[in-house]
Design an enzyme around this catalytic site. Sequence first.
Site, short mmCIF file in Angstrom:
data_model
loop_
_atom_site.label_atom_id
_atom_site.label_comp_id
_atom_site.label_asym_id
_atom_site.label_seq_id
_atom_site.Cartn_x
_atom_site.Cartn_y
_atom_site.Cartn_z
N GLU A 7 45.42 53.91 40.98
CA GLU A 7 45.88 52.51 40.86
C GLU A 7 47.33 52.46 40.34
O GLU A 7 48.07 51.54 40.65
CB GLU A 7 44.95 51.70 39.95
CG GLU A 7 43.53 51.52 40.48
CD GLU A 7 43.38 50.44 41.57
OE1 GLU A 7 44.39 50.05 42.19
OE2 GLU A 7 42.23 50.02 41.81
N GLU B 125 44.03 34.44 44.19
CA GLU B 125 44.21 35.32 45.35
C GLU B 125 44.25 34.59 46.69
O GLU B 125 43.44 34.83 47.58
CB GLU B 125 43.07 36.36 45.36
CG GLU B 125 43.43 37.60 46.16
CD GLU B 125 42.35 38.67 46.07
OE1 GLU B 125 41.21 38.34 45.80
OE2 GLU B 125 42.72 39.84 46.25
N ASN C 238 45.55 44.60 46.43
CA ASN C 238 44.40 45.20 47.11
C ASN C 238 44.83 46.32 48.06
O ASN C 238 44.03 46.82 48.86
CB ASN C 238 43.68 44.09 47.88
CG ASN C 238 42.18 44.12 47.66
OD1 ASN C 238 41.44 44.42 48.58
ND2 ASN C 238 41.74 43.86 46.45
N HIS D 167 36.99 50.38 49.20
CA HIS D 167 35.69 49.82 48.81
C HIS D 167 34.58 50.25 49.78
O HIS D 167 33.43 50.46 49.36
CB HIS D 167 35.77 48.29 48.77
CG HIS D 167 36.37 47.76 47.50
ND1 HIS D 167 36.76 46.45 47.34
CD2 HIS D 167 36.65 48.36 46.32
CE1 HIS D 167 37.25 46.27 46.13
NE2 HIS D 167 37.20 47.42 45.49
N HIS E 5 36.33 54.96 41.99
CA HIS E 5 37.12 53.88 42.60
C HIS E 5 38.56 54.31 42.91
O HIS E 5 39.06 54.14 44.02
CB HIS E 5 37.11 52.67 41.65
CG HIS E 5 37.94 51.52 42.11
ND1 HIS E 5 37.58 50.70 43.15
CD2 HIS E 5 39.14 51.05 41.67
CE1 HIS E 5 38.50 49.78 43.34
NE2 HIS E 5 39.47 49.97 42.45
N1 LIG Z 1 38.81 43.57 37.80
C1 LIG Z 1 39.78 44.22 38.37
O1 LIG Z 1 40.85 43.69 38.63
C2 LIG Z 1 39.58 45.67 38.70
C3 LIG Z 1 40.68 46.46 39.00
C4 LIG Z 1 40.48 47.79 39.29
C5 LIG Z 1 39.22 48.33 39.22
N2 LIG Z 1 38.16 47.54 38.91
C6 LIG Z 1 36.82 48.10 38.78
O2 LIG Z 1 36.84 49.07 37.75
C7 LIG Z 1 35.86 50.06 38.00
C8 LIG Z 1 36.49 51.42 37.89
O3 LIG Z 1 36.91 51.59 36.57
P1 LIG Z 1 36.92 53.03 35.89
O4 LIG Z 1 37.65 53.95 36.73
O5 LIG Z 1 37.32 52.88 34.49
O6 LIG Z 1 35.41 53.46 36.03
P2 LIG Z 1 34.16 53.33 35.06
O7 LIG Z 1 34.12 52.08 34.35
O8 LIG Z 1 33.01 53.69 35.91
O9 LIG Z 1 34.44 54.47 34.00
C9 LIG Z 1 34.46 55.79 34.41
C10 LIG Z 1 33.63 56.66 33.47
O10 LIG Z 1 34.40 56.98 32.34
C11 LIG Z 1 33.71 56.65 31.16
N3 LIG Z 1 34.71 56.35 30.16
C12 LIG Z 1 35.55 55.30 30.12
N4 LIG Z 1 36.40 55.42 29.10
C13 LIG Z 1 36.10 56.58 28.46
C14 LIG Z 1 36.63 57.24 27.34
N5 LIG Z 1 37.68 56.78 26.68
N6 LIG Z 1 36.05 58.39 26.96
C15 LIG Z 1 35.01 58.92 27.65
N7 LIG Z 1 34.48 58.34 28.74
C16 LIG Z 1 35.01 57.17 29.13
C17 LIG Z 1 32.81 55.52 31.59
O11 LIG Z 1 31.73 55.32 30.73
C18 LIG Z 1 32.38 56.00 32.97
O12 LIG Z 1 31.38 56.96 32.88
C19 LIG Z 1 35.33 49.78 39.37
O13 LIG Z 1 34.11 49.10 39.26
C20 LIG Z 1 36.37 48.88 39.99
O14 LIG Z 1 35.84 48.04 40.99
C21 LIG Z 1 38.32 46.23 38.64
O1 LIG Z 2 43.45 42.30 40.72
C1 LIG Z 2 43.41 42.31 41.94
O2 LIG Z 2 43.61 41.31 42.61
C2 LIG Z 2 43.09 43.55 42.65
O3 LIG Z 2 42.88 43.53 43.84
C3 LIG Z 2 43.07 44.80 41.85
C4 LIG Z 2 42.26 45.90 42.49
O4 LIG Z 2 42.92 47.11 42.12
C5 LIG Z 2 40.83 45.98 41.97
O5 LIG Z 2 40.19 47.12 42.44
C6 LIG Z 2 39.97 44.79 42.20
O6 LIG Z 2 38.75 44.92 41.52
C7 LIG Z 2 39.62 44.60 43.63
O7 LIG Z 2 39.03 43.37 43.77
P1 LIG Z 2 38.35 42.87 45.09
O8 LIG Z 2 38.62 41.42 45.10
O9 LIG Z 2 38.95 43.60 46.25
O10 LIG Z 2 36.93 43.15 44.94
#
Ligand SMILES: NC(=O)c1ccc[n+]([C@@H]2O[C@H](COP(=O)([O-])OP(=O)(O)OC[C@H]3O[C@@H](n4cnc5c(N)ncnc54)[C@H](O)[C@@H]3O)[C@@H](O)[C@H]2O)c1
Ligand SMILES: O=C(O)C(=O)C[C@@H](O)[C@H](O)[C@H](O)COP(=O)(O)O
Length: 548
Positions: free
Chosen positions: A364, A425, A433, A440, A452
Amino acid sequence: MGARKTTHRNRRPHAVIIGMMGAGKTRVGKEIAHMIRIPFADADIEIEREVGMKIPAYFEKYGERAFRKVEAELIADYLEDFEGIFSLGGGAPMTPSTQDALARYIDQGGRVVYLDADPAEAMERANRGGGRPMLNGDGNARWKKLFKERDPVFRRVANVHVRTRGLTPQGAAKKVIDMVAERTVHVTGAAIEPYDVAIGEGAMNHLVEVLGNKPHKIALIHTQSVQRHSDRARALLRQGGYEVSEIVIPDAEMGKTITVANGIWERLGNEGFTRSDAVVGLGGGAATDLAGFVAATWMRGVRYVNCPTSLLAMVDASTGGKTGINTPQGKNLVGSFYTPAGVLADTKTLATLPNDIFIEGLGEVAKSGFIGDPEILTILESHADELRGFDGSSFLGSPLEDVVSELIERTVTVKAHHVSSDLKEKGLREFLNYGHTLGHAIEKLEHFRWRHGNAVAVGMVYAAELAHILGYIDQDLVDYHRSLLSSLGLPTSWNGGSFEDVLALMHRDKKARGNQLRFVVLDSIGHVVHLDNPPVDAVEEAFRRIQH
Ligand SMILES: NC(=O)c1ccc[n+]([C@@H]2O[C@H](COP(=O)([O-])OP(=O)(O)OC[C@H]3O[C@@H](n4cnc5c(N)ncnc54)[C@H](O)[C@@H]3O)[C@@H](O)[C@H]2O)c1
Ligand SMILES: O=C(O)C(=O)C[C@@H](O)[C@H](O)[C@H](O)COP(=O)(O)O
């Protein structure tokens, strides 16, 4: 005079310390200077040196007005020409010209620290030994009166507020050092209640300040793997006087389900959470997405603060207000846009982050470089080996920590820019995105065993191939995607499913309109365009090119 020099004009203090008499400005200031090995200067001592007499004698002979004039001039000089820790006398920030000089110093990146000590201790220290003309007469009553006048001014002129109650001078110095090193990205926009993303060691210390005094109960939502960090959050919350309900959710995507959300709604209901209570989401992006979703839906929305602990959650998931859960049909299909009250990206938590999860977060980071800040790409290129070799156990205090903090700040800044004018958005935000349309689909087809950020890395190569096939970018830029991402340890190909399955999932992407696919692609680095309804043979050919 003292440490002051007049030859270089671009020098300025590392930090300026203000606070009440007896707050420990000199003691803590010296400690900070000692710890980070830079000079220390105390305005009162420098004034005495300049005027050749003690301050009480100067007051007596010339009066307060004359003293304030000398003081303001000396402070103005030091703000422009002293590199170190500079502590001011208690009344100095009350002078309007000093307030202006401090505001200019902050505008140039300076840090004015309000050292906010326990009033009883500060009063006792200030009265000890005498020699303070402002406390003549009933010392305690004078101190209290001055505090009433000065505290609101200190809060206004400082950009770092450090509460030192219960801390030793060393503890207070360490806290100031961490808070001065902190980076902040301000997120604002038409439909957004502004909030800050604080980045740095100790950022979690802002928890109580950001939650404020309205909530009584806090739901602290986290996964088991970050128990050590949630213990810290819980202690801070309890010190802040909140009643804490700790809610441990299943790890990663297993936590982003309606069953988990429902379990939390039941708990909040049973435990009497009201609309003025709040949620803290602590963990990776999956935990912060779920916690935000619970906050958005409980009683139609309560305050929430994110404490991201993975790189990916720090740079992306915790900011911007996309909250949600997955459904059996696909990723993030249910959710809401709901903005947090603050994001505390405490880099201390990265000490326990496994290498593969750190690397995933770089996906990212690179995305933000491609779509909005080419300097990110330069930093990634220059530090690829160290980043790929990330080891949490030796991370804190290492040169890599500064590099990572800068990457977090820059990436969050790109995100804040896209979110600020398009929270829901409708157009610009879709650029965030980049790489996600295929990404995804891969996550879903791999039953979320693919992380991810890794899926997004392959998705970016796919988007680059598609853009190249359709004439938006040249082969060099496609090759650059592959070489940069693989130098960081990220995957650039995938062979885990058929084109038909991928296509069906890409049609369910939230950017799709009706039966038409919609991608975002680059036409150069830093410049993204929408690609609506591309020819299906190009979509398939690009897919063929990312397979092994
Ligand atoms: N809302 C948004 O705008 C947005 C943006 C990007 C990604 N996402 C979402 O975020 C998720 C991916 O996030 P991620 O990569 O953090 O994955 P995750 O939340 O699955 O965490 C990855 C792993 O690392 C562990 N972990 C996290 N921090 C830790 C630490 N400090 N020490 C030890 N273990 C730790 C977690 O428990 C998990 O097992 C996806 O569901 C994705 O769709 C959302
Ligand atoms: O914040 C946003 O807008 C993004 O698209 C950030 C992405 O990196 C992130 O993975 C987000 O969760 C994607 O959302 P989605 O709407 O495609 O489900």
